[in-house]
Scaffold this active site. Structure first.
Site, PDB file in Angstrom:
ATOM      1  N   GLY A  54     -52.431  56.432 -55.060  1.00  0.00           N
ATOM      2  CA  GLY A  54     -52.656  55.023 -54.802  1.00  0.00           C
ATOM      3  C   GLY A  54     -51.834  54.418 -53.682  1.00  0.00           C
ATOM      4  N   TRP A  56     -52.280  54.566 -50.367  1.00  0.00           N
ATOM      5  CA  TRP A  56     -53.135  53.920 -49.365  1.00  0.00           C
ATOM      6  C   TRP A  56     -53.777  52.663 -49.941  1.00  0.00           C
ATOM      7  CZ3 TRP A  56     -56.121  57.009 -45.147  1.00  0.00           C
ATOM      8  CH2 TRP A  56     -55.200  57.756 -44.402  1.00  0.00           C
ATOM      9  N   ASP A  82     -61.584  57.996 -57.160  1.00  0.00           N
ATOM     10  CA  ASP A  82     -60.970  59.313 -57.309  1.00  0.00           C
ATOM     11  C   ASP A  82     -61.462  59.935 -58.608  1.00  0.00           C
ATOM     12  OD1 ASP A  82     -58.245  60.659 -55.849  1.00  0.00           O
ATOM     13  OD2 ASP A  82     -58.802  61.465 -57.811  1.00  0.00           O
ATOM     14  N   ASP A  98     -67.127  61.130 -58.500  1.00  0.00           N
ATOM     15  CA  ASP A  98     -67.205  62.283 -57.612  1.00  0.00           C
ATOM     16  C   ASP A  98     -67.854  61.829 -56.301  1.00  0.00           C
ATOM     17  OD1 ASP A  98     -67.692  64.652 -56.285  1.00  0.00           O
ATOM     18  OD2 ASP A  98     -68.497  65.698 -58.033  1.00  0.00           O
ATOM     19  N   ASP A 123     -57.710  59.885 -47.684  1.00  0.00           N
ATOM     20  CA  ASP A 123     -56.498  60.694 -47.497  1.00  0.00           C
ATOM     21  C   ASP A 123     -56.557  61.944 -48.369  1.00  0.00           C
ATOM     22  OD1 ASP A 123     -53.969  61.281 -46.444  1.00  0.00           O
ATOM     23  OD2 ASP A 123     -52.935  60.372 -48.147  1.00  0.00           O
ATOM     24  N   LYS A 163     -58.340  62.292 -43.274  1.00  0.00           N
ATOM     25  CA  LYS A 163     -57.429  63.401 -42.954  1.00  0.00           C
ATOM     26  C   LYS A 163     -58.232  64.592 -42.444  1.00  0.00           C
ATOM     27  CE  LYS A 163     -53.901  64.117 -45.562  1.00  0.00           C
ATOM     28  NZ  LYS A 163     -53.012  64.476 -46.694  1.00  0.00           N
TER      29      LYS A 163
END
Length: 306
Positions: A54, A56, A82, A98, A123, A163
């Site tokens: 958490g 970000w 998530d 998902d 991320d 990322k």
């Protein structure tokens, strides 16, 4: 973060604990924002993919939700997604789901009351194995899954930040991203260690190809070609690379001496059920009894070996 003592001495690790960030990765997003100005006044709807734990989401709440007057905060909506459950955060709508499922994209849009997001960040990263080829491949698939769901929830002209591992075949990934974003840049924040192949791709001005219909059925990655380094000319894009972070920012790989007047600040959020205390509770012994048992076991081991 719990791998070695180097992580414990890291300046961003200490700052995260003192300032109340859930992970040091919060500084990566802050430094990317300093360079690319992600959080303008026009940004009110944001999706944080692979959000746990958490950090970000905390940055998004600070920059978008709490930056507004209290009477206007209802206009800002931040959805954190998530597979794992995450401790609640003020100003954040949490959702377990998902990102490879169409139902997740539909639930996100439902939270926006039929509208779409101005910004999507991700991320997410796999649990690295140390086998670089495997790690890069899994990260590439995760990035494409994030891009796939982004095509369902991001509005035209929006921004996508994720990322990326700068591996041998990174050209294929950036070419895929350029199909949807005319402006693609790879950023390396100072909070990201130089020894890591981690970087972040910043994609702006979302513009899907004419006639493109978002779908979760077919993957975006085409495995027809195996040697992408053979691509030449306009088929091979040179993606700009920016090392971002304020000039006065700390370097993650450098060591800094503590000031003489430095004072220790305890973590804003203390650990819940520390493992050591949990082990003591399970053993039914007090700390002094536990230490005495360790000393006795050590003495017995030494007598046995002698």
């Amino acid at each position: 973060m719990g791998r070695s003592s180097k992580d414990k001495r890291d300046v961003y690790y200490r700052l995260a604990k003192e300032e109340g960030w859930r992970a040091r990765s919060a500084f990566k997003l802050l430094q990317i924002d300093d360079e690319f100005h992600l959080f303008g006044d026009h940004v009110s709807k944001v999706v944080d993919l692979c959000a746990a734990p958490g950090s970000w989401s905390q940055v998004l709440a600070k920059k978008i939700y709490f930056a507004r007057p209290e009477t206007e905060r209802h206009q800002a909506k931040i959805v954190a997604v998530d597979l794992q459950a995450m401790a609640p955060l003020p100003g954040i709508i949490q959702m377990q789901g998902d990102i490879t499922q169409l139902s997740t994209a539909q639930k996100i849009v439902a939270h926006f009351e039929g509208d779409q997001a101005d910004l999507v960040v991700c991320d997410g990263a796999p649990d690295v194995t140390g086998l670089h080829d495997i790690d890069e491949y899994i990260q590439a698939q995760l990035l494409l899954a994030a891009l796939n769901i982004t095509t369902h929830v991001l509005k035209t002209g929006g921004t996508f930040v994720a990322k990326i591992f700068r591996g041998r075949d990174v050209t294929l990934l950036t070419d895929q991203l350029r199909l949807f974003f005319p402006e693609v840049t790879i950023a390396k924040p100072k909070a990201s260690r130089n020894s890591s192949i981690e970087a972040f791709v910043v994609c702006r001005n979302y513009e899907p190809p004419p006639g493109y219909v978002p779908t979760m059925i077919n993957p975006l990655l085409d495995h027809t070609y195996t040697d992408f380094n053979q691509l030449t000319g306009p088929n091979r894009f040179i993606v700009p690379f920016i090392a971002c972070g304020d000039l006065s920012a700390y370097d993650s790989d450098a060591s800094y001496a503590l000031d003489e007047d430095y004072q220790y600040h305890p973590p804003t959020e203390a650990p819940i059920n520390p493992p050591y205390q949990t082990a003591l509770a399970r053993s039914g012994r007090s700390e002094s009894e536990h230490v005495a048992k360790i000393a006795a076991d050590l003495e017995q081991t030494q007598l046995t070996e002698s």
